[in-house]
Scaffold this active site. Structure first.
Site, PDB file in Angstrom:
ATOM      1  N   HIS A 377       0.802  -1.228   0.000  1.00 54.28           N
ATOM      2  CA  HIS A 377       0.000   0.000   0.000  1.00 54.28           C
ATOM      3  C   HIS A 377       0.830   1.270   0.000  1.00 54.28           C
ATOM      4  O   HIS A 377       0.297   2.339   0.282  1.00 54.28           O
ATOM      5  CB  HIS A 377      -0.929   0.040   1.218  1.00 54.28           C
ATOM      6  CG  HIS A 377      -1.942  -1.042   1.254  1.00 54.28           C
ATOM      7  ND1 HIS A 377      -3.227  -0.877   0.794  1.00 54.28           N
ATOM      8  CD2 HIS A 377      -1.861  -2.321   1.683  1.00 54.28           C
ATOM      9  CE1 HIS A 377      -3.898  -2.005   0.955  1.00 54.28           C
ATOM     10  NE2 HIS A 377      -3.088  -2.901   1.500  1.00 54.28           N
ATOM     11  N   LYS A 568      -8.427  13.652   4.653  1.00 53.15           N
ATOM     12  CA  LYS A 568      -7.540  12.494   4.609  1.00 53.15           C
ATOM     13  C   LYS A 568      -6.509  12.706   5.702  1.00 53.15           C
ATOM     14  O   LYS A 568      -6.447  13.785   6.295  1.00 53.15           O
ATOM     15  CB  LYS A 568      -6.847  12.386   3.239  1.00 53.15           C
ATOM     16  CG  LYS A 568      -6.229  13.715   2.757  1.00 53.15           C
ATOM     17  CD  LYS A 568      -5.598  13.593   1.377  1.00 53.15           C
ATOM     18  CE  LYS A 568      -6.607  13.696   0.253  1.00 53.15           C
ATOM     19  NZ  LYS A 568      -6.622  12.550  -0.640  1.00 53.15           N
ATOM     20  N   ARG A 569      -5.686  11.672   5.996  1.00 51.55           N
ATOM     21  CA  ARG A 569      -4.627  11.878   6.975  1.00 51.55           C
ATOM     22  C   ARG A 569      -3.750  13.071   6.561  1.00 51.55           C
ATOM     23  O   ARG A 569      -3.557  13.324   5.370  1.00 51.55           O
ATOM     24  CB  ARG A 569      -3.771  10.608   7.104  1.00 51.55           C
ATOM     25  CG  ARG A 569      -4.478   9.465   7.781  1.00 51.55           C
ATOM     26  CD  ARG A 569      -4.906   9.818   9.187  1.00 51.55           C
ATOM     27  NE  ARG A 569      -3.773  10.007  10.055  1.00 51.55           N
ATOM     28  CZ  ARG A 569      -3.294   9.090  10.880  1.00 51.55           C
ATOM     29  NH1 ARG A 569      -3.864   7.910  10.974  1.00 51.55           N
ATOM     30  NH2 ARG A 569      -2.251   9.343  11.647  1.00 51.55           N
ATOM     31  N   LYS A 574       0.672  14.406   0.779  1.00 53.82           N
ATOM     32  CA  LYS A 574      -0.706  14.664   0.337  1.00 53.82           C
ATOM     33  C   LYS A 574      -0.926  16.149   0.035  1.00 53.82           C
ATOM     34  O   LYS A 574      -1.923  16.529  -0.548  1.00 53.82           O
ATOM     35  CB  LYS A 574      -1.692  14.157   1.383  1.00 53.82           C
ATOM     36  CG  LYS A 574      -1.665  12.624   1.566  1.00 53.82           C
ATOM     37  CD  LYS A 574      -2.625  12.185   2.663  1.00 53.82           C
ATOM     38  CE  LYS A 574      -2.501  10.708   3.020  1.00 53.82           C
ATOM     39  NZ  LYS A 574      -3.213   9.833   2.069  1.00 53.82           N
ATOM     40  N   THR A 676      -8.647   6.339  -1.725  1.00 55.98           N
ATOM     41  CA  THR A 676      -9.993   5.762  -1.838  1.00 55.98           C
ATOM     42  C   THR A 676     -11.041   6.829  -1.559  1.00 55.98           C
ATOM     43  O   THR A 676     -12.173   6.712  -2.020  1.00 55.98           O
ATOM     44  CB  THR A 676     -10.175   4.579  -0.862  1.00 55.98           C
ATOM     45  OG1 THR A 676      -9.643   4.956   0.406  1.00 55.98           O
ATOM     46  CG2 THR A 676      -9.467   3.342  -1.373  1.00 55.98           C
ATOM     47  N   LYS A 680     -14.905   7.802  -3.206  1.00 52.88           N
ATOM     48  CA  LYS A 680     -16.147   8.126  -2.483  1.00 52.88           C
ATOM     49  C   LYS A 680     -16.713   9.445  -2.971  1.00 52.88           C
ATOM     50  O   LYS A 680     -17.925   9.576  -3.196  1.00 52.88           O
ATOM     51  CB  LYS A 680     -15.884   8.178  -0.961  1.00 52.88           C
ATOM     52  CG  LYS A 680     -15.496   6.825  -0.383  1.00 52.88           C
ATOM     53  CD  LYS A 680     -14.851   6.938   1.001  1.00 52.88           C
ATOM     54  CE  LYS A 680     -14.084   5.651   1.302  1.00 52.88           C
ATOM     55  NZ  LYS A 680     -13.146   5.786   2.428  1.00 52.88           N
TER      56      LYS A 680
HETATM   57  C1  26Q Z   1       3.625   0.619  10.314  1.00 53.29           C
HETATM   58  C2  26Q Z   1       4.558   0.286  11.291  1.00 53.29           C
HETATM   59  C3  26Q Z   1       4.369   0.682  12.595  1.00 53.29           C
HETATM   60  C4  26Q Z   1       3.238   1.401  12.938  1.00 53.29           C
HETATM   61  C5  26Q Z   1       2.309   1.735  11.972  1.00 53.29           C
HETATM   62  C6  26Q Z   1       2.492   1.347  10.643  1.00 53.29           C
HETATM   63  C7  26Q Z   1       1.506   1.704   9.620  1.00 53.29           C
HETATM   64  C8  26Q Z   1       0.143   1.788   9.909  1.00 53.29           C
HETATM   65  C9  26Q Z   1      -0.765   2.137   8.950  1.00 53.29           C
HETATM   66  C10 26Q Z   1       1.895   1.951   8.313  1.00 53.29           C
HETATM   67  C11 26Q Z   1       0.967   2.292   7.341  1.00 53.29           C
HETATM   68  C12 26Q Z   1      -0.391   2.378   7.658  1.00 53.29           C
HETATM   69  C13 26Q Z   1      -1.422   2.754   6.695  1.00 53.29           C
HETATM   70  C14 26Q Z   1      -1.219   2.970   5.416  1.00 53.29           C
HETATM   71  C15 26Q Z   1      -2.308   3.378   4.515  1.00 53.29           C
HETATM   72  O1  26Q Z   1      -3.421   3.652   4.942  1.00 53.29           O
HETATM   73  N1  26Q Z   1      -2.039   3.432   3.210  1.00 53.29           N
HETATM   74  C16 26Q Z   1      -3.055   3.810   2.244  1.00 53.29           C
HETATM   75  O2  26Q Z   1      -3.706   2.632   1.787  1.00 53.29           O
HETATM   76  C17 26Q Z   1      -4.812   2.948   0.968  1.00 53.29           C
HETATM   77  C18 26Q Z   1      -5.524   1.648   0.629  1.00 53.29           C
HETATM   78  O3  26Q Z   1      -4.774   0.914  -0.286  1.00 53.29           O
HETATM   79  C19 26Q Z   1      -4.366   3.699  -0.267  1.00 53.29           C
HETATM   80  O4  26Q Z   1      -5.521   4.084  -0.979  1.00 53.29           O
HETATM   81  C20 26Q Z   1      -3.553   4.933   0.102  1.00 53.29           C
HETATM   82  O5  26Q Z   1      -3.016   5.529  -1.061  1.00 53.29           O
HETATM   83  C21 26Q Z   1      -2.433   4.536   1.060  1.00 53.29           C
HETATM   84  O6  26Q Z   1      -1.739   5.690   1.518  1.00 53.29           O
END
Ligand code: 26Q
Length: 834
Positions: A377, A568-569, A574, A676, A680
């Site tokens: 991702h 978004k985050r 972004k 995503t 929406k």
């Molecule tokens: C990793 C290690 C330690 C702690 C936290 C994490 C961690 C947690 C969440 C790393 C990444 C995430 C989340 C990533 C994320 O939401 N990515 C998004 O995924 C979506 C679904 O595929 C995409 O549409 C987005 O582009 C992407 O940023």
């Protein structure tokens, strides 16, 4: 140790053949709600501030889901089907009640039942706390996938973690973000069913001991471990009006009875029992860092805890149905890894198959490599997970043995294919060649999987050309794309009933399970009566959002303005900052008397910053600083408002996306894997202003250039410019940009604390700015001007809006899941009739 279903002797079961299914009438639902309220909870008077009526409604609904789940389980057991397990550290479910009632087709009946009590169903819906067990896109994607799998009747079981505290609540005070714990279980979570009999034991620490078994084979024993229990809680996931129900199984940590009592037995029994906390901490809290790698040891424990409990559970199911013969296991099981977070499933499955089920390395590897599939991702190198090998040695010594062996075999294969290419060996190794060797989880996931996919066409292509190039050269057949999608049940039918009814008035309701049907709306894009109705719905949705914004921020906004939305985050890639620069530019135009012809505009920005991400917090502060000045200047009255929407979450998006006119998808090209939210917004008739990034590329392709405001450098242009990037060359030659920068430099928006604005000024002017914000300023402002001109022409804009909804069919998660199923899972839908 709690009883397990393996050792409990079967003593019989209820004969359910003569049991009539629960009635779905308003009367029956009323009776059940009354039963739970009165007899189960023992409450007498209804207070909407209390949770009991909500909980009674949930229990009445859950009963109806449970009997369907039981039927599905029986049908599935008969068919001996292939099954997929979705492994994810995150599920961002939001609220469940509306979705459950709509799926069961009893929303009107439940509304009528509550009507007897003089209570509105909407008020009961509002009583539900969001289940926020995820950060953002990745977690919400998992939730959309569960909805689509159930609707497509696919046997997919989700495994996750039952965090005690989900995503933090965001409070904004004086422009700063403050995090508050999300104690979402405080009033109880009536949807879940605790399955104590399926408890698993998870090992940590200790050491790995080699020995020779009676057949003379080398085997391993993981001993002297500190064990933790994993207790599962099931949540039922209904399909849309098809009587299908799947399961989401979330694991919660608990201390064993023996937990370290000797270690603490120095004297105090009470201290020893209190120390059980250490075990229970594992599932205490969701890590709130999206797209950044935090490297906390507790996070590693969470990942192993989920991986081990879930794999033990699937092996237990296998053995209880098929006995000890694992020869057909790979044929009938598939594990989908949601990013590398559960990548420990690769070595853990190897361990379970070899150490607990007696398989050889070759047999175990054959199963692992034919069952694991990995979804990536992110393209940000800094977000790729790495763990110190030393931490692994201490926490999971047996897994480290296995990872070293996987690595040795991988490197042997690479050396055979590219003799003498030492650099390639170093690049591909599962263990980095640093002074503190790190385990590269993505490499482990790729080596262990038969499928590796990205989440949009561009992203999948860039993975093969960039981050994973060496692996794509070694195993081209593994790599594939699965463009993301969102469920139209939640993201159109449920959140935008007005638009859904408008659509139904022209085409049949079939789009609810076949989103491509929306294409038929194209025929009505010019129909002025239909356009009028379309606009009225949007206006109503904007009015509803205006109410929410005023309640949350005290800022009054007009539903007649253009709603320009970015939620978004908060992350530098972004580029919320680029959005902010445009707002400052509009403000500047208004101040210098060039705002007469501006379309009235409300710019809404929302999102959470990871608590440790200083720059993201600066961005929030800056948005607040600019908003304060813009909104209090009388010249902007009726022309421009800037709002920071606090505590953006799933339920907020359900109100926001139906009300948006313009959808901001403005990341630096090549950085957003998919997005995503963009889907929406499009589904709800917003027009996108965006770069050629992630799924924007496919949105543009689907809707056509004339219905999308494209701007910005491409991936290739970014790459060419990067080494010679000089922001001042973009700023100094652009009068609008210069004026914006002058306002910032003159501290026009700063209060007492200038730290945030200073940091932002610096980042925009920095030649090493990885996000190259200044390079896209001019083209963004020009695209905004085109959007504004289009918006002024009401008929043209409405047509664009209708055409966006009409082209959204490809972005249904039903399509995504069908793609996964065709290429990776190969499941047969469960047939309840057969
Ligand atoms: C990793 C290690 C330690 C702690 C936290 C994490 C961690 C947690 C969440 C790393 C990444 C995430 C989340 C990533 C994320 O939401 N990515 C998004 O995924 C979506 C679904 O595929 C995409 O549409 C987005 O582009 C992407 O940023």
């Amino acid at each position: 140790m709690p009883p397990t279903d393996d050792d409990a002797a079967e003593t019989g079961s209820f004969n359910m053949t003569k049991t009539r299914a629960l009635s779905m009438t308003a009367q029956a639902i009323y009776d059940d709600i009354k039963h739970y309220f009165w007899r189960t909870m023992g409450r007498r008077t209804i207070h909407l501030r209390q949770p009991f009526l909500f909980q009674s409604v949930v229990l009445a609904t859950r009963d109806r889901l449970m009997e369907r789940r039981n039927n599905v389980r029986n049908a599935a057991q008969r068919s001996g089907h292939r099954q997929t397990y979705y492994l994810s550290l995150e599920y961002l479910m939001g609220r469940l009640l509306r979705n459950a009632l709509q799926s069961l087709g009893i929303e009107n009946e439940t509304g009528a039942a509550l009507g007897h009590l003089g209570i509105e169903l909407e008020d009961i819906y509002d009583r539900e706390h969001d289940a926020g067990l995820g950060n953002g896109g990745l977690g919400r994607l998992a939730a959309c996938f569960l909805d689509s799998c159930a609707t497509l009747r696919l046997p997919v079981l989700g495994y996750g973690i039952r965090y005690h505290y989900g995503m933090f609540r965001q409070r904004i005070q004086d422009g700063y973000q403050f995090e508050e714990p999300d104690d979402w279980l405080r009033e109880g979570f009536p949807w879940e069913v605790r399955r104590i009999e399926l408890t698993k034991t998870i090992k940590f620490g200790g050491r790995s001991v080699a020995y020779t078994d009676e057949k003379g084979e080398l085997r391993h024993n993981w001993t002297d471990t500190h064990d933790v229990l994993a207790i599962p809680y099931d949540i039922l996931i209904p399909g849309f009006r098809n009587d299908h129900v799947n399961t989401l199984r979330l694991w919660s940590a608990a201390a064993t009875d023996e937990f370290d009592l000797d270690e603490f037995n120095a004297g105090s029994y009470a201290d020893a029992v209190a120390a059980k906390n250490a075990a229970e901490n594992i599932t205490m809290v969701l890590y709130p860092n999206a797209n950044s790698e935090a490297g906390q040891e507790l996070r590693l424990r969470q990942q192993y805890f989920l991986s081990s409990a879930s794999l033990q559970d699937t092996l237990r199911r296998w053995v209880s149905r098929h006995g000890d013969d694992l020869s057909r296991f790979a044929e009938l099981n598939c594990f989908q890894l949601n990013d590398t977070h559960p990548a420990m499933a690769v070595p853990e499955l190897m361990r379970l198959l070899m150490d607990e089920h007696g398989l050889s390395w070759e047999a175990a590897w054959n199963i692992t490599n034919r069952t694991m599939a990995y979804t990536n991702h992110t393209l940000l190198p800094e977000a790729l997970e790495q763990w110190p090998a030393e931490t692994f040695a201490r926490l999971l010594p047996r897994l480290l043995d296995i990872i070293h062996e996987i690595n040795a075999r991988l490197l042997a294969a690479v050396a055979e294919r590219w003799p003498g290419d030492q650099q390639r060996l170093n690049r591909m190794s599962l263990v980095s060649n640093d002074s503190t060797p790190m385990l590269r989880m993505a490499h482990l996931a790729i080596a262990g999987s038969f499928s590796v996919n990205g989440v949009a066409k561009l992203h999948s292509k860039l993975l093969c050309e960039g981050l994973f190039r060496d692996f794509a050269e070694l195993w081209p057949e593994k790599f594939n794309n699965k463009t993301n999608g969102v469920t139209q049940r939640r993201w159109l039918a449920a959140c935008n009933p007005g638009l859904a009814a408008t659509i139904d008035s022209k085409i049949s309701e079939d789009w609810i399970t076949d989103l491509d049907r929306l294409q038929q709306l194209t025929a009505f894009a010019d129909d002025s009566e239909f356009q009028k109705r379309w606009r009225a719905v949007k206006h109503g949705n904007k009015f509803r959002l205006a109410g929410l914004v005023e309640a949350k921020t005290g800022i009054a906004i007009s539903a007649d303005a253009m709603f320009d939305v970015q939620v978004k985050r908060i992350h530098e890639y972004k580029r919320q900052l680029l959005n902010l620069l445009h707002v400052i530019h509009l403000y500047d135009r208004i101040c210098r008397g060039d705002g007469e012809n501006l379309v009235p505009r409300v710019v809404l920005i929302g999102g959470k910053a990871a608590p440790g991400y200083v720059m993201a917090k600066h961005i929030i502060k800056c948005i607040g600083d600019v908003a304060r000045v813009v909104n209090s200047n009388p010249a902007t009255e009726g022309r421009l408002r800037l709002v920071f929407f606090p505590d953006y979450n799933v339920s907020a998006m359900e109100c926001i996306c139906p009300a948006a006119d313009l959808s901001e998808q403005i990341s630096t090209a090549g950085k957003e894997a998919s997005g995503t939210g963009n889907m929406k917004f499009m589904t709800n008739g917003a027009v996108t202003i965006g770069t050629l990034d992630g799924a924007n590329v496919e949105i543009l392709e689907a809707v056509g250039e004339e219905n999308f405001f494209l701007f910005g450098l491409t991936v290739e242009e970014i790459a060419t410019l990067r080494p010679i990037y000089e922001p001042s060359s973009f700023i100094d030659k652009d009068e609008d940009f210069l004026r914006v920068m002058t306002l910032l430099r003159d501290k026009h928006f700063s209060g007492n604390d200038t730290a945030a604005l200073d940091a932002i000024l610096h980042s925009i002017q920095n030649p090493h700015d990885p996000w190259m914000t200044a390079a896209d300023f001019r083209s963004f402002v020009d695209a905004q001007q085109r959007a504004e001109a289009a918006y002024r022409n009401v008929g043209q804009w409405t047509k664009m809006s209708i055409l966006n909804t009409a082209a959204a069919g490809r972005f249904s998660s039903d399509r995504t899941i069908l793609d996964y199923n065709r290429d990776i899972w190969r499941l047969t839908p469960i047939d309840l009739e057969a």
